[in-house]
Design an enzyme around this catalytic site. Structure first.
Site, mmCIF file in Angstrom:
data_model
loop_
_atom_site.group_PDB
_atom_site.id
_atom_site.type_symbol
_atom_site.label_atom_id
_atom_site.label_comp_id
_atom_site.label_asym_id
_atom_site.label_seq_id
_atom_site.Cartn_x
_atom_site.Cartn_y
_atom_site.Cartn_z
ATOM 1 N N LYS A 1 -47.912 -24.739 2.416
ATOM 2 C CA LYS A 1 -47.027 -24.970 2.593
ATOM 3 C C LYS A 1 -47.011 -25.108 0.398
ATOM 4 C CE LYS A 1 -45.532 -26.215 5.952
ATOM 5 N NZ LYS A 1 -46.018 -27.135 6.791
ATOM 6 N N ASP B 1 -50.505 -37.866 4.933
ATOM 7 C CA ASP B 1 -50.038 -36.657 4.804
ATOM 8 C C ASP B 1 -49.079 -36.077 3.786
ATOM 9 O OD1 ASP B 1 -49.369 -33.810 5.533
ATOM 10 O OD2 ASP B 1 -48.873 -34.674 8.094
ATOM 11 N N TRP C 1 -43.660 -34.497 11.666
ATOM 12 C CA TRP C 1 -44.160 -33.835 11.887
ATOM 13 C C TRP C 1 -44.847 -35.316 11.848
ATOM 14 C CZ3 TRP C 1 -46.485 -30.031 12.820
ATOM 15 C CH2 TRP C 1 -46.067 -28.598 12.796
HETATM 16 C C1 LIG Z 1 -45.895 -27.840 8.329
HETATM 17 C C2 LIG Z 1 -46.833 -29.372 8.455
HETATM 18 C C3 LIG Z 1 -47.954 -29.689 10.120
HETATM 19 C C4 LIG Z 1 -48.708 -29.052 10.161
HETATM 20 O O1 LIG Z 1 -49.829 -27.940 9.713
HETATM 21 P P1 LIG Z 1 -50.950 -27.350 10.485
HETATM 22 O O2 LIG Z 1 -51.116 -26.712 9.386
HETATM 23 O O3 LIG Z 1 -49.615 -26.217 10.834
HETATM 24 O O4 LIG Z 1 -51.856 -27.748 11.505
HETATM 25 C C5 LIG Z 1 -48.351 -31.293 9.241
HETATM 26 N N1 LIG Z 1 -47.959 -32.244 8.477
HETATM 27 C C6 LIG Z 1 -46.701 -31.808 7.325
HETATM 28 C C7 LIG Z 1 -46.354 -32.596 6.886
HETATM 29 C C8 LIG Z 1 -46.306 -30.301 7.418
HETATM 30 O O5 LIG Z 1 -45.079 -29.667 6.837
#
Ligand SMILES: *Cc1c(COP(=O)(O)O)cnc(C)c1O
Length: 364
Positions: free
Chosen positions: A198, A174, A104
């Protein structure tokens, strides 16, 4: 146990049974309004109160001060990968720095390059994304516009165990896959963001927490919807927001505050779950390989393999017969992945751990 209770998917992740129950009722008719959540106006007083409550609950759970704005946006964390450099790679500062430590963060790093000159402060690709750096060891310019990193690499199962700080540079994190899994020190960050799917609800909404002083760096002329100030000034109601997703997210924050009892309690539960699983896998040493180096093992996502895809698939099949689902590793690295998000119960982890041990004994 309902089969949904044994969902270890990497995302969308499991949700607490009590929240699913309330959601079922709300789809029929919200107790407060008598109208289905799917038909509630985003301009209603009821929805304004939901937005306010979600924000308040997040402030209380995480200890976020009024120096920060909290907004709910769409487009997932992937849109943030693009919006962050558009908003904050401001002239007058050096290029932003990116820690590339897994699937990611490498996506974030690649997206930034399309918008701005940027630097890679650290790259774990050559060593197979099995470890993380400590941020204070990185050699970053004090004039960098910001430093971006991912607190928990969902695919590889790597997590910074402590709240990382970087000297003098605004830190943007993030937190998509470990937000609300434990307490953090919000003051360490200039911005933190996490989509819901998540750990905090269904897909469709992303929580963005940004220091108000950072908003002053945003250049004029961005399309309104891509400018963070739009979402702040419209109270997350600039265009039609994902009412349903924000409602379920609010239920999750209530569950965390009043059922779980806050993030310290959530952390204790998550630590026990992770310990149970890692102890089981460590006891199977030789039969399984965990992707992450020990020091950087994630409490949320555990990526491992029995050594070949035939065995991995055999375990996925054996587990499915017991109602256990969501074990497939991410397509980028294969193998198996167990996600231990907040709603996954200790009882579910026990059932999975026993299945792992039995499967290995049968093969020995
Ligand atoms: C799943 C994930 C993403 C992707 O997110 P989307 O909402 O599908 O764009 C980005 N960063 C992390 C750390 C993730 O686990």
């Amino acid at each position: 146990m309902k089969s949904n209770a044994l969902n270890f998917s990497g995302g969308p992740g499991a949700l607490p049974e009590t929240v699913l129950e309330q959601t079922r009722v709300a789809i029929d008719a919200l107790p407060e309004t008598g109208i289905s959540i799917l038909g509630m106006s985003h301009r209603s007083d009821w929805f304004r109160s939901i937005l306010d409550e979600a924000e308040l609950n997040l402030r209380i759970l995480l200890g976020i001060s009024d120096d920060y704005a909290i907004t709910f946006q769409q487009g997932g964390s992937s849109l943030q990968f693009a919006m962050i450099p558009m908003n904050f790679a401001a002239t007058g500062f050096g290029p932003p720095e990116y820690v590339t430590s897994g699937y990611w963060s490498s996506r974030a790093t690649a997206e930034a390059a399309k918008v701005t000159e940027r630097k890679v402060a650290w790259d774990g690709h050559a060593t197979g994304y099995r470890q993380l750096p400590t941020l204070d060891e990185l050699d970053i310019s004090g004039s960098a516009a910001y430093l971006h990193y991912v607190t928990n690499e969902t695919v590889e199962g790597l997590q910074f165990p402590v709240c990382e700080e970087a000297a003098q540079v605004p830190l943007i994190a993030d937190m998509s896959s470990d937000f609300l899994s434990k307490p953090i020190r919000p003051d360490a960050y200039s911005m933190m963001y996490a989509h819901a799917q998540k750990n905090l609800g269904p897909s469709g909404v992303t929580v963005v927490v940004v220091k108000r002083s950072l908003l002053e760096r945003i250049p004029d002329g961005l399309p309104a919807i891509l400018d963070f100030r739009t979402h702040v000034s419209h109270g997350s109601n600039y265009n039609t927001p994902p009412v349903f997703a924000i409602y379920v997210l609010t239920l999750i924050t209530r569950w965390l505050r009043f059922d779980v009892g806050g993030l310290d309690a959530m952390q204790s539960i998550n630590e026990r779950k992770a310990r149970r699983l890692y102890d089981t896998l460590d006891a199977l040493e030789g039969a399984v390989t965990i992707h992450a180096n020990r020091r950087w093992r994630s409490q949320m996502n555990v990526a491992f393999t029995f050594g070949d895809s035939r065995l991995d698939n055999a375990f996925i099949e054996a587990a499915r017969e017991r109602g256990i689902v969501g074990l497939e590793g991410h397509r980028s690295i294969g193998g198996l992945r167990v996600s231990l998000y907040n709603a996954v119960t200790e009882q579910a982890v026990d059932i999975l751990a026993n299945a792992l041990t039995e499967f290995s004994l049968q093969r020995a």
